[in-house]
Motif scaffolding. Structure first.
Motif, mmCIF file in Angstrom:
data_model
loop_
_atom_site.group_PDB
_atom_site.id
_atom_site.type_symbol
_atom_site.label_atom_id
_atom_site.label_comp_id
_atom_site.label_asym_id
_atom_site.label_seq_id
_atom_site.Cartn_x
_atom_site.Cartn_y
_atom_site.Cartn_z
ATOM 1 N N ILE A 17 7.611 64.312 60.445
ATOM 2 C CA ILE A 17 7.818 63.165 59.348
ATOM 3 C C ILE A 17 8.649 62.297 59.067
ATOM 4 C CG2 ILE A 17 7.846 63.590 57.080
ATOM 5 C CD1 ILE A 17 6.407 66.035 57.483
ATOM 6 N N GLN A 18 10.333 62.115 59.337
ATOM 7 C CA GLN A 18 11.303 62.072 59.561
ATOM 8 C C GLN A 18 11.069 60.651 60.524
ATOM 9 O OE1 GLN A 18 14.240 63.091 56.899
ATOM 10 N NE2 GLN A 18 13.653 60.521 57.576
ATOM 11 N N TYR A 19 10.627 60.284 61.661
ATOM 12 C CA TYR A 19 10.684 59.363 62.069
ATOM 13 C C TYR A 19 9.632 58.166 61.575
ATOM 14 C CZ TYR A 19 8.711 56.165 66.188
ATOM 15 O OH TYR A 19 8.370 55.647 66.960
ATOM 16 N N TYR A 20 8.506 58.870 61.154
ATOM 17 C CA TYR A 20 7.755 57.801 60.693
ATOM 18 C C TYR A 20 7.996 57.201 59.215
ATOM 19 C CZ TYR A 20 4.100 58.004 63.764
ATOM 20 O OH TYR A 20 3.250 58.720 65.086
ATOM 21 N N ASP A 22 11.642 56.910 58.748
ATOM 22 C CA ASP A 22 12.241 55.914 58.733
ATOM 23 C C ASP A 22 12.113 54.344 58.956
ATOM 24 O OD1 ASP A 22 14.512 57.582 58.805
ATOM 25 O OD2 ASP A 22 14.681 58.504 60.656
ATOM 26 N N ARG A 23 10.030 54.500 59.289
ATOM 27 C CA ARG A 23 10.711 53.493 60.007
ATOM 28 C C ARG A 23 9.619 52.572 59.476
ATOM 29 N NH1 ARG A 23 7.000 53.667 65.634
ATOM 30 N NH2 ARG A 23 7.312 50.890 65.444
ATOM 31 N N VAL A 24 9.348 53.442 58.259
ATOM 32 C CA VAL A 24 8.258 52.720 57.139
ATOM 33 C C VAL A 24 10.062 52.612 56.045
ATOM 34 C CG1 VAL A 24 8.015 54.292 54.988
ATOM 35 C CG2 VAL A 24 6.087 53.421 56.558
ATOM 36 N N THR A 25 10.799 52.661 56.333
ATOM 37 C CA THR A 25 11.771 53.047 54.825
ATOM 38 C C THR A 25 11.639 51.025 54.783
ATOM 39 O OG1 THR A 25 12.739 54.693 56.040
ATOM 40 C CG2 THR A 25 14.064 53.363 54.327
ATOM 41 N N PRO A 26 12.467 50.205 54.921
ATOM 42 C CA PRO A 26 12.495 48.902 55.680
ATOM 43 C C PRO A 26 11.381 48.470 54.618
ATOM 44 C CG PRO A 26 12.756 49.440 57.533
ATOM 45 C CD PRO A 26 11.941 50.505 57.433
ATOM 46 N N TYR A 27 10.478 48.527 54.254
ATOM 47 C CA TYR A 27 9.519 48.174 54.118
ATOM 48 C C TYR A 27 8.995 47.941 52.248
ATOM 49 C CZ TYR A 27 9.064 47.134 58.545
ATOM 50 O OH TYR A 27 8.886 47.172 60.529
ATOM 51 N N VAL A 28 10.395 47.815 51.586
ATOM 52 C CA VAL A 28 10.055 48.528 50.439
ATOM 53 C C VAL A 28 8.650 47.824 49.294
ATOM 54 C CG1 VAL A 28 11.222 48.579 48.036
ATOM 55 C CG2 VAL A 28 12.694 48.770 50.459
ATOM 56 N N VAL A 29 7.947 47.037 49.328
ATOM 57 C CA VAL A 29 8.159 45.823 48.926
ATOM 58 C C VAL A 29 5.786 46.753 49.253
ATOM 59 C CG1 VAL A 29 6.330 44.165 48.379
ATOM 60 C CG2 VAL A 29 8.671 44.084 48.072
ATOM 61 N N GLY A 316 18.151 47.234 57.434
ATOM 62 C CA GLY A 316 17.118 48.621 58.095
ATOM 63 C C GLY A 316 16.827 49.131 58.905
ATOM 64 N N LYS A 317 18.292 49.220 59.892
ATOM 65 C CA LYS A 317 18.131 49.540 61.060
ATOM 66 C C LYS A 317 18.745 51.622 61.254
ATOM 67 C CE LYS A 317 16.745 46.694 64.306
ATOM 68 N NZ LYS A 317 17.418 46.808 66.132
ATOM 69 N N VAL A 318 19.516 51.060 60.260
ATOM 70 C CA VAL A 318 20.440 52.303 60.520
ATOM 71 C C VAL A 318 19.972 52.853 58.337
ATOM 72 C CG1 VAL A 318 21.626 52.402 61.695
ATOM 73 C CG2 VAL A 318 22.662 52.082 60.341
#
Length: 463
Positions: A17-20, A22-29, A316-318
DNA sequence: ACTCTGTCTCAAGACGCG
DNA sequence: TTGAGACAGAGT
DNA sequence: CGCGTCC
């Protein structure tokens, strides 16, 4: 929370779950648009079937509640009344600034609402939950509650008090954290010593840094933290003056060290030996090798590691920067995590600082914050005598930038340094030399155990 | 009396045993 | 080096 | 916890 028995069985799933996440975190909008869609679907469904109002009501209350948490600065009871003697705020860039953290961070807010929408939607398919109620009553109820609760956070927000988020290692499970490698190595070299000397293997090579790096990284990985180490590049031109000074001091200490050694003064020797520590190319290379074997990525920063760390956060990489150095905030890293390493061993809580919340708390924007940090003194240039934390903040708040301050200040009282290079310093903070987002590829892999063993044991004499 | 600044000093990592 | 804490001295 | 050990 701490039911460790259960934790282990869920670890796999958590990681996934955390993996996904993390991937999704940068796309705020995009994230919030998704939520919006869910909400619309939910509302349409409620309206179209004229039922399940109770679920809509609960959802509303829940969202309201979470929204309040989102607006509210985190205020730890233990920090509630530290107004005068803010005990542990560092001197440098944020003694007077009360880092400001939402009680509920944006990402968590999104995640929790996402789950709420999804669950509510699912619930509307369970007929037994369609409890008949007078929906106007619920609406009125909700409005009353809304009005009542919306008053409080304003009060809290007005005070904008200290807000450092504290937590356990476990809170960072699955998070990616950028770490200034050179800084860590330096600390290991300084701290890990026996009889005044670093730990060495049979052939006399220093191994302190490998020790520290190894155990620290293990600890983090055990806790699900994914570290990225960032190595220093060439220091910027402006820092050369500062570096000269350091070199001078080191040479001085070197002399003292020899003197102490001759005199047989063990304590003095130890003291000065610590001052002569320098991170060398070999140290860096050793650590890079170790990290590669451990399956931990690293990045070579073009110049300052802190700047690159901050950039990784911005890209947004970390999730954040793990450091004790407040300069990371000046470089624009939104999330700064302190005491990340020794929270387990010692009773020091992890502290998370957020730049945005800090700015909010201070009532200034990022440019002003940069100027503030320059006024307070940074590595790149001098600062004005007689201006410390309070006055600097007051001046910034009043004049908004260094130029205006210089125009208005009483120059007799406060001597401005000659040829003050604040502009260049500002540039360095604003547009530091960093790698673009696509130049860094962060991959965490399984450790190469055989390689590790052979490297550590055979080459470096570990047991 | 109070606030603010500058200066000094100290420690610094992680483990496990008792 | 760094931050933290304690303290003295200057300024209000 | 404090203190010795790691290499």
């Amino acid at each position: 929370m701490d039911q460790d028995k259960n934790v282990s069985s869920f670890t796999r799933l958590d990681i996934l779950i955390q993996y996904y996440l993390d991937r999704v975190t940068p796309y705020v909008v995009a994230r919030w648009l998704t939520n919006l869609c869910l909400l619309i679907v939910f509302v349409v469904r409620i309206i179209s079937i004229h039922g399940f109002y109770i679920i809509a009501y609960c959802l509303g209350i829940f969202l309201l509640n979470q929204f309040l948490l989102f607006l509210t600065p985190k205020q730890d009871p233990s920090f509630a009344d530290d107004d005068d003697h803010a005990p542990s705020l560092p001197t440098r860039s944020n003694e007077e600034f009360r880092p400001f953290m939402r009680r509920l961070p944006e990402f968590k807010f999104w995640y929790i609402t996402f789950k709420a929408f999804a669950i509510s939607l699912i619930l509307t398919f369970i007929p037994i939950l369609n409890i008949p109620v007078m929906w106007p009553v619920l609406v009125i109820y909700f409005i009353v509650l809304f009005v009542l609760t919306m008053r409080q956070p304003k009060l809290i927000a007005d005070q904008a008090p200290a807000a450092i988020k504290e937590g356990e290692m476990a809170n960072y499970f699955g998070r990616k954290i950028a770490i200034d490698a050179s800084m860590s190595i330096y600390q290991f070299l300084i701290a890990v010593r026996q009889n005044g000397e670093n730990l060495t293997n049979d052939s006399g090579e220093t191994t302190s840094h490998l020790m520290g790096m190894f155990y620290r990284t293990i600890r983090m990985i055990e806790n699900g933290i994914k570290p990225v180490y960032v190595f220093d590049g060439k220091p910027p031109q402006l820092k050369s003056k500062e570096l000269e000074k350091r070199l001078e001091r080191r040479t001085e200490a070197e002399a003292e060290k020899t003197k102490a050694a001759d005199a047989g003064d063990g304590e003095a020797f130890d003291k000065f030996a610590r001052r002569t520590v320098k991170v060398t190319r070999e140290h860096n290379d050793d650590c890079k090798r170790l990290l590669t074997l451990m399956g931990v990525p690293y990045v070579d920063a073009p110049t300052e590691a802190e700047a690159q760390c901050a950039a990784l956060v911005k890209q947004g990489k970390v999730y954040g920067v793990g450091t004790e150095d407040m300069d990371a905030l000046t470089f624009g890293a939104d999330v700064l995590v302190r005491h990340l390493t020794f929270s387990e061993t010692r009773k020091m809580p992890i502290r998370e600082y957020s730049l945005t919340k800090a700015l909010q708390g201070l009532g200034i924007n990022f440019e002003e914050f940069t100027d503030l940090c320059i006024l307070l003194g940074c590595d790149y240039c001098d600062s004005i005598k007689g201006i410390g934390q309070k006055r600097a903040l007051d001046l910034i708040k009043q004049h908004r930038n260094i130029e205006t301050i210089l125009k208005n200040i009483d120059k007799k009282k406060y001597a401005v340094p000659d040829d003050w290079a604040y502009e260049q310093a500002r540039q360095l903070f604003k547009v530091p030399e960093i790698l673009p987002a696509d130049a860094t590829d962060l991959k965490w892999t399984e450790p190469d155990e055989d390689g590790l063993v052979s490297y550590m044991v055979k080459e470096k004499g570990f047991s």
